[in-house]
Design a protein around this motif. Structure first.
Motif, PDB file in Angstrom:
ATOM      1  N   UNK A  29       0.768  -1.128  -0.072  1.00 19.91           N
ATOM      2  CA  UNK A  29      -0.104   0.017   0.060  1.00 19.91           C
ATOM      3  C   UNK A  29       0.917   1.235   0.056  1.00 19.91           C
ATOM      4  N   UNK A  30       1.099   1.796  -1.094  1.00 18.24           N
ATOM      5  CA  UNK A  30       1.879   3.210  -1.236  1.00 18.24           C
ATOM      6  C   UNK A  30       1.620   4.259  -0.209  1.00 18.24           C
ATOM      7  N   UNK A  31       2.363   5.313   0.250  1.00 19.10           N
ATOM      8  CA  UNK A  31       2.099   6.187   0.898  1.00 19.10           C
ATOM      9  C   UNK A  31       0.933   7.080   0.571  1.00 19.10           C
ATOM     10  N   UNK A  32      -0.089   7.454   1.152  1.00 13.89           N
ATOM     11  CA  UNK A  32      -1.174   8.303   0.573  1.00 13.89           C
ATOM     12  C   UNK A  32      -2.349   7.417  -0.074  1.00 13.89           C
ATOM     13  N   UNK A  33      -1.968   6.021  -0.404  1.00 10.92           N
ATOM     14  CA  UNK A  33      -3.004   5.233  -1.316  1.00 10.92           C
ATOM     15  C   UNK A  33      -3.999   4.638  -0.266  1.00 10.92           C
ATOM     16  N   UNK A  34      -5.084   4.012  -0.601  1.00 16.78           N
ATOM     17  CA  UNK A  34      -5.946   3.260   0.182  1.00 16.78           C
ATOM     18  C   UNK A  34      -5.936   1.876  -0.042  1.00 16.78           C
ATOM     19  N   UNK A  35      -5.640   1.498  -1.393  1.00 19.24           N
ATOM     20  CA  UNK A  35      -5.407   0.266  -1.884  1.00 19.24           C
ATOM     21  C   UNK A  35      -4.181  -0.475  -2.142  1.00 19.24           C
ATOM     22  N   UNK A  36      -3.651  -1.609  -1.815  1.00 14.57           N
ATOM     23  CA  UNK A  36      -2.499  -2.193  -2.359  1.00 14.57           C
ATOM     24  C   UNK A  36      -2.313  -2.208  -3.884  1.00 14.57           C
ATOM     25  N   UNK A  37      -0.987  -2.221  -4.126  1.00 14.51           N
ATOM     26  CA  UNK A  37      -0.779  -2.271  -5.545  1.00 14.51           C
ATOM     27  C   UNK A  37       0.221  -3.545  -5.681  1.00 14.51           C
ATOM     28  N   UNK A  38       0.107  -4.239  -6.938  1.00 15.05           N
ATOM     29  CA  UNK A  38       0.776  -5.570  -7.067  1.00 15.05           C
ATOM     30  C   UNK A  38       2.132  -5.008  -8.084  1.00 15.05           C
ATOM     31  N   UNK A  39       3.513  -5.475  -7.856  1.00 15.49           N
ATOM     32  CA  UNK A  39       4.372  -4.973  -8.542  1.00 15.49           C
ATOM     33  C   UNK A  39       4.619  -6.121  -9.730  1.00 15.49           C
ATOM     34  N   UNK A  40       5.508  -5.844 -10.738  1.00 16.44           N
ATOM     35  CA  UNK A  40       6.063  -6.922 -11.678  1.00 16.44           C
ATOM     36  C   UNK A  40       6.729  -7.951 -10.924  1.00 16.44           C
ATOM     37  N   UNK A  41       6.978  -8.999 -11.802  1.00 20.45           N
ATOM     38  CA  UNK A  41       7.311 -10.209 -11.392  1.00 20.45           C
ATOM     39  C   UNK A  41       8.847 -10.640 -11.760  1.00 20.45           C
ATOM     40  N   UNK A  42       9.602 -10.979 -10.731  1.00 20.02           N
ATOM     41  CA  UNK A  42      11.053 -11.442 -11.097  1.00 20.02           C
ATOM     42  C   UNK A  42      11.094 -12.972 -10.703  1.00 20.02           C
ATOM     43  N   UNK A  43      12.226 -13.637 -11.385  1.00 20.58           N
ATOM     44  CA  UNK A  43      12.462 -14.835 -11.091  1.00 20.58           C
ATOM     45  C   UNK A  43      13.388 -15.226 -10.050  1.00 20.58           C
ATOM     46  N   UNK A  44      13.235 -16.440  -9.232  1.00 14.65           N
ATOM     47  CA  UNK A  44      13.774 -16.645  -8.128  1.00 14.65           C
ATOM     48  C   UNK A  44      14.098 -18.140  -8.181  1.00 14.65           C
ATOM     49  N   UNK A  45      15.370 -18.612  -8.698  1.00 14.87           N
ATOM     50  CA  UNK A  45      15.585 -20.379  -8.467  1.00 14.87           C
ATOM     51  C   UNK A  45      15.785 -20.742  -7.053  1.00 14.87           C
ATOM     52  N   UNK A  46      15.383 -21.646  -6.543  1.00 14.95           N
ATOM     53  CA  UNK A  46      15.373 -22.267  -5.502  1.00 14.95           C
ATOM     54  C   UNK A  46      15.879 -23.639  -5.493  1.00 14.95           C
ATOM     55  N   UNK A  47      17.163 -23.655  -4.869  1.00 14.04           N
ATOM     56  CA  UNK A  47      17.882 -24.758  -5.142  1.00 14.04           C
ATOM     57  C   UNK A  47      17.445 -26.081  -4.145  1.00 14.04           C
ATOM     58  N   UNK A  48      17.682 -27.325  -4.613  1.00 11.61           N
ATOM     59  CA  UNK A  48      17.497 -28.601  -3.731  1.00 11.61           C
ATOM     60  C   UNK A  48      18.700 -28.626  -2.953  1.00 11.61           C
ATOM     61  N   UNK A  49      18.487 -29.374  -1.858  1.00  5.49           N
ATOM     62  CA  UNK A  49      19.672 -29.527  -1.031  1.00  5.49           C
ATOM     63  C   UNK A  49      19.799 -31.173  -0.737  1.00  5.49           C
ATOM     64  N   UNK A  50      20.748 -31.887  -1.269  1.00 11.12           N
ATOM     65  CA  UNK A  50      20.760 -33.226  -1.116  1.00 11.12           C
ATOM     66  C   UNK A  50      21.234 -33.303   0.334  1.00 11.12           C
ATOM     67  N   UNK A  51      20.704 -34.432   1.059  1.00 10.77           N
ATOM     68  CA  UNK A  51      21.196 -34.882   2.352  1.00 10.77           C
ATOM     69  C   UNK A  51      22.533 -35.977   2.370  1.00 10.77           C
ATOM     70  N   UNK A  52      23.327 -35.460   2.774  1.00  5.79           N
ATOM     71  CA  UNK A  52      24.604 -36.393   2.542  1.00  5.79           C
ATOM     72  C   UNK A  52      25.019 -36.478   3.900  1.00  5.79           C
ATOM     73  N   UNK A  53      25.748 -37.830   4.177  1.00  3.03           N
ATOM     74  CA  UNK A  53      25.977 -38.868   2.859  1.00  3.03           C
ATOM     75  C   UNK A  53      24.435 -39.274   2.532  1.00  3.03           C
ATOM     76  N   UNK A  54      24.434 -40.137   1.724  1.00  2.00           N
ATOM     77  CA  UNK A  54      23.018 -40.600   1.143  1.00  2.00           C
ATOM     78  C   UNK A  54      22.652 -41.968   2.053  1.00  2.00           C
ATOM     79  N   UNK A  55      21.355 -42.087   1.903  1.00  2.00           N
ATOM     80  CA  UNK A  55      20.624 -43.217   2.488  1.00  2.00           C
ATOM     81  C   UNK A  55      21.461 -44.532   2.335  1.00  2.00           C
ATOM     82  N   UNK A  56      21.960 -44.617   1.135  1.00  2.00           N
ATOM     83  CA  UNK A  56      22.713 -45.668   0.662  1.00  2.00           C
ATOM     84  C   UNK A  56      23.356 -45.783  -0.557  1.00  2.00           C
TER      85      UNK A  56
END
Length: 437
Positions: free
Chosen positions: A318-345
């Motif tokens: 909600x910008x200053x002086x405004x009554x309603x919220x505004x949505x921004x543009x989108x950007x990309x976010x890569x979320x990396x996996x995390x292998x649990x090491x050592x492996x199970x087998x």
């Protein structure tokens, strides 16, 4: 406005004009056949061929006067607001065919005279030319009967017929492209044909006020001018990940960079292709208009609800002086996996020599996600996994014994093998797998 049948309707009206005009003004010519076909389909070698005139539409161009009057528009609900017309200019070749001396020249002269006397196709003439009732609908061909639905006579602007000079070079190119024998020819341009969709539209209501109205004075706020080249809306430009890594991990605090981000009730929205609704992280009040720090969740619930892969991030504020919220543009976010090491087998098949690695992964890998494991220079796809809580199984043939660096890729995002918090960067010693012999 007219329908898509208008191009054929214009040709039909011009042919009717020439056909009737030659009968009325040049009876001495006898029977003259008036056609509207491609020149290469006309037989010119027959000795007893009757004299004829041919009208050929060889080019269609956008009309410059109507081209930018409007654009297709839709409201926020996807409903159509406008039906802008398709404005076209039609370019014709008028060609005369005759076997006797001066016959073609005389016919072309009469035809040009007729078009000169009728520079505007009035609505009454268009209706007469396209109306099949006087002759009976059974006499006219079906294609001509359909042209009565073109609504050509009802369009907003009149249709004009204007000579279009063609030099010898252009004529040579045209007749060479048509692969036909040249005959006396004149060029004409017909303008303008307006084709418009008949889809239902919902025009916007008139603007009564510009911004909030002061109750004491009854005046609106007016237009707000911002002395900047940037749009005055929340805008995200990029994502900052700790230690300049290529991907984030659960538990990281990422930084969103952009402009006009200050305001109250800021919330970051994270969308993923496997989620019906985006995950939300409440931020609260933001004082810096250029950056927002957002902590990513961690723990068992986050590992279940935040799959690895590519995410899209937007911010509502909600910008200053405004009554309603505004949505921004989108950007990309890569979320990396995390292998649990050592492996199970990690086991090697005595018969084939292939190595089977059973590996637990955080966040949980869903059945619709792809996963690949690379140990050293050997890579393999995960076996089919229907249970997101179960570990993944990889079978790697031809893998030599010894410690191997592990890289896990889920939906195109690779695990973080390089530790960029060190200077210079080093391989993370915890990302190695000891392969048995």
């Amino acid at each position: 406005m007219s329908s898509p049948l208008s191009l054929g309707a214009v040709s039909a009206v011009l042919r009717n004009l020439l056909d009737n005009g030659l009968v009325d003004t040049a009876p001495a010519l006898g029977t003259v056949k008036v056609t509207a076909v491609a020149p290469d389909t006309i037989a010119v070698d027959e000795p007893d061929a009757p004299p004829s005139l041919n009208l050929f539409l060889y080019r269609v161009t956008p009309n410059q006067g109507w081209r930018n009057t409007d654009l297709p528009a839709y409201d926020g609900d996807g409903a159509r607001r406008t039906n802008p017309p398709l404005a076209l200019d039609l370019h014709y070749l008028l060609t005369a065919y005759g076997s006797a001396d001066f016959q073609a020249e005389i016919m072309l002269g009469y035809a040009m005279y007729l078009l000169h006397e009728r520079p505007v196709l009035d609505r009454a003439a268009i209706r007469r030319a396209l109306d099949p009732n006087p002759l009976g609908p059974s006499i006219l061909p079906p294609a001509f009967q359909a042209l009565t639905a073109a609504d050509l006579a009802d369009q907003a602007e009149a249709i004009t017929v204007t000579p279009e000079p063609l030099d010898t070079e252009e004529l040579a190119r045209l007749w060479s492209a048509m692969q036909a024998h040249y005959r006396p020819t004149a060029g004409y341009v017909v303008s303008v044909v307006l084709i418009q969709a008949t889809k239902p539209s919902r025009p916007a209501l008139p603007v009564l006020t510009r911004g909030p109205v002061d109750r004491s004075t009854g005046r609106d706020r007016g237009v707000v001018v911002e002395p900047s080249l940037l749009p005055p809306f929340p805008t995200l430009e990029r994502v900052g990940i700790p230690h300049a890594r290529q991907a984030a991990r659960l538990g990281d605090t990422i930084t969103l960079f952009g402009h006009h981000l200050a305001g109250a009730s800021a919330t970051a929205h994270f969308g993923h292709r496997l989620l019906d609704e985006p995950n939300e992280v409440a931020v609260g009040t933001v004082t810096d208009p250029h950056t927002i720090e957002v902590p990513l969740p961690s723990g068992a619930d986050a590992e279940r609800d935040w799959p690895a892969g590519l995410w899209t991030v937007t911010v509502s504020v909600v910008p200053p002086g405004a009554a309603e919220s505004r949505r921004s543009t989108a950007v990309a976010l890569p979320l990396a996996p995390r292998p649990s090491l050592p492996p199970v087998s990690v086991a090697r098949d005595a018969a084939t020599g292939a190595v089977t690695v059973v590996l637990d992964v955080r966040p949980r890998v869903r059945p619709a996600q792809s996963a690949r494991l690379a140990l050293g220079g050997t890579e393999a796809e995960a076996d089919e996994h229907r249970d997101p809580l179960a570990p993944l199984t990889f079978r790697l043939p031809g893998l030599t014994a010894g410690p191997k660096w592990a890289r896990l890729t889920v939906d195109g995002v690779e695990s973080l093998l390089v530790d960029r918090s060190a200077a210079p960067p080093v391989f993370d010693p915890g990302q190695a797998v000891d392969v048995p012999s």
